[in-house]
Design a protein around this motif. Structure first.
Motif, short mmCIF file in Angstrom:
data_model
loop_
_atom_site.label_atom_id
_atom_site.label_comp_id
_atom_site.label_asym_id
_atom_site.label_seq_id
_atom_site.Cartn_x
_atom_site.Cartn_y
_atom_site.Cartn_z
N THR A 136 -17.38 8.65 33.99
CA THR A 136 -18.30 8.44 32.88
C THR A 136 -17.89 9.22 31.63
OG1 THR A 136 -19.76 10.21 33.70
CG2 THR A 136 -20.28 7.94 34.36
N MET A 150 -21.23 2.94 28.28
CA MET A 150 -22.17 2.28 29.19
C MET A 150 -23.28 3.24 29.63
SD MET A 150 -21.09 -0.73 29.16
CE MET A 150 -22.17 -1.46 30.37
N ARG A 151 -22.93 4.49 29.90
CA ARG A 151 -23.93 5.48 30.29
C ARG A 151 -24.91 5.70 29.14
NH1 ARG A 151 -24.16 10.46 28.99
NH2 ARG A 151 -21.99 10.64 28.41
N GLN A 167 -27.40 2.88 28.76
CA GLN A 167 -28.45 2.92 29.79
C GLN A 167 -29.47 4.03 29.52
OE1 GLN A 167 -26.09 3.34 33.33
NE2 GLN A 167 -25.90 1.12 33.61
#
Length: 158
Positions: free
Chosen positions: A110, A118-119, A122
């Motif tokens: 990550t 992407m983390r 979210q």
């Protein structure tokens, strides 16, 4: 035979260069010596990196572009490539070197660019990704797997 180096953190290689420069080539040598002891001529597939080209004067590079590693990690990869080529000459091991670019997909770290984005998507509505001036070529993990499978299944290696 598939070989993957134990040390793959580019940034970490600048903090602990000896680990990378010792361990990555040593792991390959152990694998090659084990293959030699078994006899025969197994196909050796080495996962290297496109970073061996370093700061190329042109944006487009190919296999003819001279390597110019800029971190200990990439220097260790060049050492592995050179060791493999030398073993191939003396032990007649067929080999393929795949110089992979930024691989992304499920399970990736990550702290890498795509995983980080992407983390953040979210976790929050607004994200900051830093400078977008850098250019990278990303390759999906399934395509990397396909490259390995195609390499192993190539008729000239049967």
């Amino acid at each position: 035979m598939l070989f993957r180096s134990s040390r793959v953190d580019v940034g970490g290689s600048t903090q602990s260069p000896a680990l990378f420069l010792q361990e990555n080539p040593a792991m390959l040598i152990h694998l090659l010596e084990a293959a030699k002891a078994q006899g025969g001529h197994p196909l050796i597939v080495l996962a290297s990196t496109d970073r061996v080209y370093g700061l190329s004067p042109t944006e487009d590079v190919d296999e003819e572009t001279p390597p110019a590693p800029i971190e200990p990690y990439t220097a260790s990869k060049m050492m592995c490539e050179t060791i493999l080529q030398a073993y191939s000459r003396t032990e007649k091991f067929p080999y393929v070197i795949l110089r992979l670019d930024c691989t992304y997909g499920p399970g990736q770290r990550t702290d890498m660019f795509i995983g980080d984005v992407m983390r953040k998507i979210q976790e929050q509505n607004n994200i900051t990704v830093g400078s977008l001036s850098a250019r990278k070529n990303f390759v999906y993990v399934d395509d990397v797997v396909d490259a390995f499978v195609r390499t192993l299944d190539a008729p000239e290696h049967a």
